[in-house]
Design a protein around this motif. Structure first.
Motif, PDB file in Angstrom:
ATOM      1  N   SER A 415      55.227  98.634 106.434  1.00 25.04           N
ATOM      2  CA  SER A 415      56.264  99.461 105.829  1.00 25.04           C
ATOM      3  C   SER A 415      55.761 100.882 105.618  1.00 25.04           C
ATOM      4  CB  SER A 415      56.711  98.859 104.501  1.00 25.04           C
ATOM      5  OG  SER A 415      55.645  98.884 103.565  1.00 25.04           O
ATOM      6  N   PRO A 416      56.646 101.883 105.675  1.00 21.70           N
ATOM      7  CA  PRO A 416      56.208 103.278 105.490  1.00 21.70           C
ATOM      8  C   PRO A 416      55.555 103.525 104.134  1.00 21.70           C
ATOM      9  CG  PRO A 416      58.389 103.196 106.479  1.00 21.70           C
ATOM     10  CD  PRO A 416      58.053 101.793 106.081  1.00 21.70           C
ATOM     11  N   ASP A 417      56.023 102.840 103.085  1.00 19.05           N
ATOM     12  CA  ASP A 417      55.411 103.041 101.766  1.00 19.05           C
ATOM     13  C   ASP A 417      53.930 102.677 101.789  1.00 19.05           C
ATOM     14  OD1 ASP A 417      57.932 103.454  99.855  1.00 19.05           O
ATOM     15  OD2 ASP A 417      58.412 101.890 101.310  1.00 19.05           O
ATOM     16  N   GLU A 418      53.601 101.537 102.387  1.00 22.40           N
ATOM     17  CA  GLU A 418      52.206 101.112 102.422  1.00 22.40           C
ATOM     18  C   GLU A 418      51.361 102.040 103.289  1.00 22.40           C
ATOM     19  OE1 GLU A 418      51.998  97.081 103.634  1.00 22.40           O
ATOM     20  OE2 GLU A 418      53.262  96.327 102.007  1.00 22.40           O
ATOM     21  N   VAL A 419      51.912 102.494 104.419  1.00 24.44           N
ATOM     22  CA  VAL A 419      51.154 103.397 105.286  1.00 24.44           C
ATOM     23  C   VAL A 419      50.868 104.701 104.570  1.00 24.44           C
ATOM     24  CG1 VAL A 419      51.210 104.685 107.452  1.00 24.44           C
ATOM     25  CG2 VAL A 419      52.073 102.352 107.382  1.00 24.44           C
ATOM     26  N   TYR A 420      51.860 105.240 103.872  1.00 24.08           N
ATOM     27  CA  TYR A 420      51.648 106.505 103.173  1.00 24.08           C
ATOM     28  C   TYR A 420      50.638 106.342 102.036  1.00 24.08           C
ATOM     29  CZ  TYR A 420      55.560 108.709 105.613  1.00 24.08           C
ATOM     30  OH  TYR A 420      56.377 109.247 106.568  1.00 24.08           O
ATOM     31  N   ASP A 421      50.719 105.222 101.282  1.00 15.33           N
ATOM     32  CA  ASP A 421      49.801 105.014 100.164  1.00 15.33           C
ATOM     33  C   ASP A 421      48.390 104.689 100.636  1.00 15.33           C
ATOM     34  OD1 ASP A 421      51.399 105.503  97.923  1.00 15.33           O
ATOM     35  OD2 ASP A 421      52.363 103.549  98.090  1.00 15.33           O
ATOM     36  N   GLU A 422      48.248 104.038 101.796  1.00 15.95           N
ATOM     37  CA  GLU A 422      46.932 103.618 102.266  1.00 15.95           C
ATOM     38  C   GLU A 422      46.255 104.628 103.180  1.00 15.95           C
ATOM     39  OE1 GLU A 422      47.485  99.879 104.118  1.00 15.95           O
ATOM     40  OE2 GLU A 422      48.145  98.851 102.280  1.00 15.95           O
ATOM     41  N   LEU A 423      47.041 105.475 103.856  1.00 20.54           N
ATOM     42  CA  LEU A 423      46.456 106.417 104.811  1.00 20.54           C
ATOM     43  C   LEU A 423      46.637 107.869 104.381  1.00 20.54           C
ATOM     44  CD1 LEU A 423      47.363 104.922 108.319  1.00 20.54           C
ATOM     45  CD2 LEU A 423      45.237 104.752 107.065  1.00 20.54           C
ATOM     46  N   LEU A 424      47.880 108.275 104.173  1.00 19.68           N
ATOM     47  CA  LEU A 424      48.153 109.701 103.973  1.00 19.68           C
ATOM     48  C   LEU A 424      47.720 110.192 102.594  1.00 19.68           C
ATOM     49  CD1 LEU A 424      51.641 110.015 105.709  1.00 19.68           C
ATOM     50  CD2 LEU A 424      49.364 110.132 106.684  1.00 19.68           C
ATOM     51  N   ILE A 425      48.071 109.451 101.555  1.00 19.71           N
ATOM     52  CA  ILE A 425      47.697 109.882 100.205  1.00 19.71           C
ATOM     53  C   ILE A 425      46.180 109.958 100.028  1.00 19.71           C
ATOM     54  CG2 ILE A 425      47.741 109.203  97.775  1.00 19.71           C
ATOM     55  CD1 ILE A 425      50.272 110.571  98.662  1.00 19.71           C
ATOM     56  N   PRO A 426      45.396 108.954 100.465  1.00 21.77           N
ATOM     57  CA  PRO A 426      43.935 109.124 100.361  1.00 21.77           C
ATOM     58  C   PRO A 426      43.404 110.320 101.137  1.00 21.77           C
ATOM     59  CG  PRO A 426      44.467 106.807 100.693  1.00 21.77           C
ATOM     60  CD  PRO A 426      45.745 107.569 100.880  1.00 21.77           C
ATOM     61  N   SER A 427      44.028 110.651 102.268  1.00 23.26           N
ATOM     62  CA  SER A 427      43.597 111.842 103.006  1.00 23.26           C
ATOM     63  C   SER A 427      43.817 113.104 102.179  1.00 23.26           C
ATOM     64  CB  SER A 427      44.360 111.937 104.331  1.00 23.26           C
ATOM     65  OG  SER A 427      44.080 110.816 105.150  1.00 23.26           O
ATOM     66  N   LEU A 428      44.915 113.158 101.449  1.00 20.73           N
ATOM     67  CA  LEU A 428      45.148 114.294 100.550  1.00 20.73           C
ATOM     68  C   LEU A 428      44.128 114.311  99.412  1.00 20.73           C
ATOM     69  CD1 LEU A 428      49.051 114.310 100.290  1.00 20.73           C
ATOM     70  CD2 LEU A 428      47.600 115.802 101.666  1.00 20.73           C
ATOM     71  N   ASN A 429      43.774 113.121  98.903  1.00 21.32           N
ATOM     72  CA  ASN A 429      42.750 113.066  97.855  1.00 21.32           C
ATOM     73  C   ASN A 429      41.400 113.562  98.366  1.00 21.32           C
ATOM     74  OD1 ASN A 429      44.251 109.945  96.953  1.00 21.32           O
ATOM     75  ND2 ASN A 429      44.546 111.902  95.930  1.00 21.32           N
ATOM     76  N   TYR A 430      41.022 113.174  99.588  1.00 22.98           N
ATOM     77  CA  TYR A 430      39.762 113.653 100.167  1.00 22.98           C
ATOM     78  C   TYR A 430      39.794 115.166 100.371  1.00 22.98           C
ATOM     79  CZ  TYR A 430      39.051 108.698 101.210  1.00 22.98           C
ATOM     80  OH  TYR A 430      38.904 107.345 101.114  1.00 22.98           O
ATOM     81  N   THR A 431      40.959 115.669 100.779  1.00 19.37           N
ATOM     82  CA  THR A 431      41.074 117.118 100.981  1.00 19.37           C
ATOM     83  C   THR A 431      40.841 117.866  99.679  1.00 19.37           C
ATOM     84  OG1 THR A 431      42.667 116.741 102.756  1.00 19.37           O
ATOM     85  CG2 THR A 431      42.588 118.944 101.805  1.00 19.37           C
ATOM     86  N   ARG A 432      41.498 117.423  98.618  1.00 25.22           N
ATOM     87  CA  ARG A 432      41.322 118.099  97.327  1.00 25.22           C
ATOM     88  C   ARG A 432      39.897 117.950  96.822  1.00 25.22           C
ATOM     89  NH1 ARG A 432      45.942 117.984  93.069  1.00 25.22           N
ATOM     90  NH2 ARG A 432      46.401 119.825  94.314  1.00 25.22           N
ATOM     91  N   ARG A 433      39.285 116.793  97.031  1.00 25.47           N
ATOM     92  CA  ARG A 433      37.901 116.602  96.589  1.00 25.47           C
ATOM     93  C   ARG A 433      36.959 117.576  97.287  1.00 25.47           C
ATOM     94  NH1 ARG A 433      35.173 111.604  99.214  1.00 25.47           N
ATOM     95  NH2 ARG A 433      35.362 113.127 100.915  1.00 25.47           N
ATOM     96  N   ASP A 434      37.089 117.710  98.603  1.00 28.87           N
ATOM     97  CA  ASP A 434      36.186 118.592  99.337  1.00 28.87           C
ATOM     98  C   ASP A 434      36.483 120.062  99.069  1.00 28.87           C
ATOM     99  OD1 ASP A 434      34.963 116.390 100.373  1.00 28.87           O
ATOM    100  OD2 ASP A 434      36.032 116.423 102.283  1.00 28.87           O
ATOM    101  N   VAL A 435      37.727 120.393  98.746  1.00 26.95           N
ATOM    102  CA  VAL A 435      38.038 121.768  98.357  1.00 26.95           C
ATOM    103  C   VAL A 435      37.376 122.089  97.018  1.00 26.95           C
ATOM    104  CG1 VAL A 435      39.891 123.311  97.620  1.00 26.95           C
ATOM    105  CG2 VAL A 435      40.151 121.962  99.704  1.00 26.95           C
ATOM    106  N   ASN A 436      37.424 121.150  96.084  1.00 25.93           N
ATOM    107  CA  ASN A 436      36.775 121.367  94.787  1.00 25.93           C
ATOM    108  C   ASN A 436      35.265 121.501  94.921  1.00 25.93           C
ATOM    109  OD1 ASN A 436      39.299 121.177  93.614  1.00 25.93           O
ATOM    110  ND2 ASN A 436      39.060 119.021  93.036  1.00 25.93           N
ATOM    111  N   ARG A 437      34.694 120.852  95.932  1.00 27.23           N
ATOM    112  CA  ARG A 437      33.249 120.936  96.159  1.00 27.23           C
ATOM    113  C   ARG A 437      32.860 122.117  97.040  1.00 27.23           C
ATOM    114  NH1 ARG A 437      31.829 114.583  97.610  1.00 27.23           N
ATOM    115  NH2 ARG A 437      32.309 113.711  95.542  1.00 27.23           N
ATOM    116  N   ASP A 438      33.817 122.932  97.425  1.00 29.75           N
ATOM    117  CA  ASP A 438      33.581 124.078  98.307  1.00 29.75           C
ATOM    118  C   ASP A 438      33.054 123.655  99.678  1.00 29.75           C
ATOM    119  OD1 ASP A 438      34.405 125.852  96.339  1.00 29.75           O
ATOM    120  OD2 ASP A 438      32.387 126.017  95.506  1.00 29.75           O
TER     121      ASP A 438
END
Length: 629
Positions: A415-438
């Motif tokens: 289902s699209p909900d599971e794909v977004y929660d398992e793939l896309l949202i964690p990718s956004l979390n990794y992006t913000r984490r690495d931006v905070n770490r410069d």
């Protein structure tokens, strides 16, 4: 939480240099101790293979020593019998080959005529001319070349003057070389059988000693891990032996029914060569096909043999092996090829045969023992990165095609909900984490978010397939307007507010795509919108629900401030704060958000979508109930 400081550069260099030296020493030791290590490896392999039979005999009250001796005797008789039959068949093949000289010559002439086409002949001529220009022919000085010239010289033609320095081969020297090789093989097998007896007799004692090496404090854990490793390796080796043996038997029976000479020899070679990864089945198929070409006058018989081998290989690879092992043995094909080349270089043909069992043993050990997990990482077949980490890596590198393919392939069965929660949202979390770490620049962040929006465009047909179907239908015929027609009510609106930056904005875009547009409409405000402008927007056109997106890590202060101001401006409107991410939200952060005015705090898009739809349904049903009353 304080960050762990990396080791100094000189320490890392010393560790890498030490590891390289240790690796070279191990490789040199494997080459130098080959005469001893090969019998040990064969004995260990046969120990895993024969230990189940020893256990079965022990249950029949034969005793440990009696069970081992019976098992080793059966294995020795089998090996001697198979070797004797194979030797007899080889002698028969060598005796029958001169009788098929005419057939072999006719087949060779046919292949020559097939390869004498215009393009192939021109290529050969060009290659010969280039070779003559770049490398002029050198005088023949080698005695081997002179021997070959004597063999191919037509009858009646005299040989040139004999060279006084020509080396004359002595037949007994060649015979001594063959006998030396045969004695070396027999000695290796004999030593392996002796070691096999001791390994089978002292299996429990060796296990206990290995367990004690890990320490008494970890006795239970090490014992269970070692027993699990032993059972898995034994199961694999036994199944491989049964599968390859059954393949060889079926090959021999089929070739015998097709009346191929020396069918037992070809079946024996086919079953044994299947221990060699990937190349073994092809090598094993060459011999019966070559024999069919040698003994037949036409091409029907060889084609029948090739068809039989192809069908047997297809059934074995696509039916029997998946039922036996699952879909794979757990070893990466690339790692298996590299290990095959490595062990063949170290130990020759025996190393090539042992490469696959050794690889499986290493992978099983890496899966079972955490300290050796790097073996499973290097040799295992599973993906090295989790799916969400792989997607983030591709987005970070700007590989849009691979990113789209990864997400769309996952959405075919999920289902699209599971794909977004398992793939896309964690990718956004990794992006913000690495931006905070410069670790990411602003350009990198923009590229990742642009790639994420592109994925959302591509995935729209999976989220709303009915809209795509409607576009393919013809336009409906307009009907006559009714006298008392009423316009359909506008769906309730949901105001989406990014708490911090464009990362939150992309999260809201995912939520808007997942919401049913016939039930509610999500209006996403721009990141640059001021809080005062949002307050004015609430006073002008209050929505049914407010959703604040605040993706972790960080951003909790921005979400609290925005939630507090919006609660003051609209005390009766539900406010949902989305802290979307696999790590969820801490209890303290949840309490702070609720104190700031949040009605609910969600951690997944699926939870947020269900909560919004339930609140919208409740807000719509309440006016209907009041009107009915």
């Amino acid at each position: 939480m304080p960050r762990v400081q990396p080791a100094p550069l000189w320490q890392r260099a010393v560790i890498m240099l030490s590891g390289t030296v240790v690796g070279l020493v191990i490789v040199l030791a494997l080459i130098w101790a080959r005469p001893v290590l090969i019998p040990i490896a064969l004995a260990v392999l046969m120990t895993f293979l024969l230990n189940p039979l020893v256990r079965v005999l022990q249950r029949q009250r034969l005793g440990r020593l009696g069970s081992v001796m019976v098992t080793v005797s059966i294995a020795g008789v089998f090996l001697l019998g198979a070797g004797w039959l194979a030797t007899r068949e080889v002698a028969s093949v060598l005796a029958e080959l001169p009788q098929n000289t005419a057939n072999i010559k006719s087949k060779v002439q046919a292949f020559k005529r097939l390869g004498s086409g215009g393009f192939i002949r021109q290529f050969e001529t060009m290659f010969e001319e280039i070779s003559q220009e770049t490398h002029p022919p050198a005088p023949v000085k080698s005695s081997i070349l002179k021997d070959w010239a004597d063999i191919v010289r037509p009858p009646g033609e005299t040989s040139p003057v004999a060279d006084p320095t020509r080396t004359v081969s002595i037949p007994w020297m060649t015979l001594t070389g063959y006998l030396g090789s045969a004695m070396e093989v027999l000695g290796t097998l004999a030593f392996s059988m002796v070691l096999l007896v001791f390994f089978l007799l002292g299996r429990e004692d060796m296990r206990d000693r290995i367990v004690l090496l890990a320490g008494k404090a970890r006795l239970a854990l090490t014992s269970k891990a070692l027993e699990d490793v032993t059972d898995r390796i034994t199961r694999y080796i036994v199944m491989v032996a049964l599968l390859n043996g059954g393949y060889g038997i079926m090959m021999a029976i089929g070739l015998y029914c097709l009346q191929v000479p020396n069918a037992f020899l070809w079946g024996f070679l086919s079953g044994g060569l299947r221990f060699i990864p990937y190349l073994g089945p092809w090598i094993g198929a060459i011999f019966p096909v070559a024999m069919s070409l040698a003994v037949s006058d036409g091409w029907v018989f060889p084609i029948a043999v090739i068809a039989f081998i192809a069908v047997l290989e297809l059934v074995s690879n696509n039916v029997i092996e998946p039922l036996t092992f699952g879909h794979s043995t757990g070893v990466s094909p690339t790692a298996l090829i590299i290990l095959a080349a490595f062990w063949m270089y170290l130990w020759g043909p025996i190393g090539l045969v042992l490469s696959a069992p050794i690889a499986v043993c290493l992978v099983v050990v890496g899966k079972t023992i955490p300290q050796l997990g790097f073996l499973n990482l290097l040799l295992g077949e599973g993906p090295a990165l989790r799916a969400n980490v792989g997607l983030y890596q591709r987005l970070m590198l700007g590989d849009q095609l691979e990113s789209n393919a990864l997400v769309l392939e996952r959405m075919k069965g999920t289902s699209p909900d599971e794909v977004y929660d398992e793939l896309l949202i964690p990718s956004l979390n990794y992006t913000r984490r690495d931006v905070n770490r410069d670790q990411l620049t602003d350009e990198d962040q923009k590229m990742i978010l642009m790639g994420m929006r592109n994925i959302l465009v591509q995935a729209d047909e999976f989220v709303h397939p009915q809209s795509v179907d409607k576009q393919s239908l013809p336009d409906p015929v307009p009907e006559a307007p009714e006298l008392h027609s009423t316009t359909a009510p506008k769906p309730p609106s949901v105001l989406g507010c990014p708490a911090r930056d464009d990362t939150d904005d992309v999260g809201l875009e995912m939520l808007r795509q997942l919401l049913d547009p016939s039930r509610c409409v999500l209006e996403v405000t721009a990141v640059e919108t001021l809080v005062s402008e949002l307050v004015a927007r609430l006073a002008e056109d209050p929505p049914a629900t407010i959703c604040i997106a605040s993706l972790p890590p960080g951003g909790i202060s921005h979400a609290r401030y925005l939630c507090k101001r919006l609660r003051e401006a609209a005390p009766g409107i539900p406010i949902i704060v989305g802290r979307w991410g696999p790590n969820g939200v801490s209890k303290l952060d949840r309490e702070r958000l609720v104190q700031a005015g949040a009605s609910s705090v969600t951690t997944t898009l699926l939870e947020t979508r269900k909560l919004i739809e339930s609140r919208i349904l409740l807000s719509v049903s309440e006016p209907m109930a009041s009107n009915t009353a």
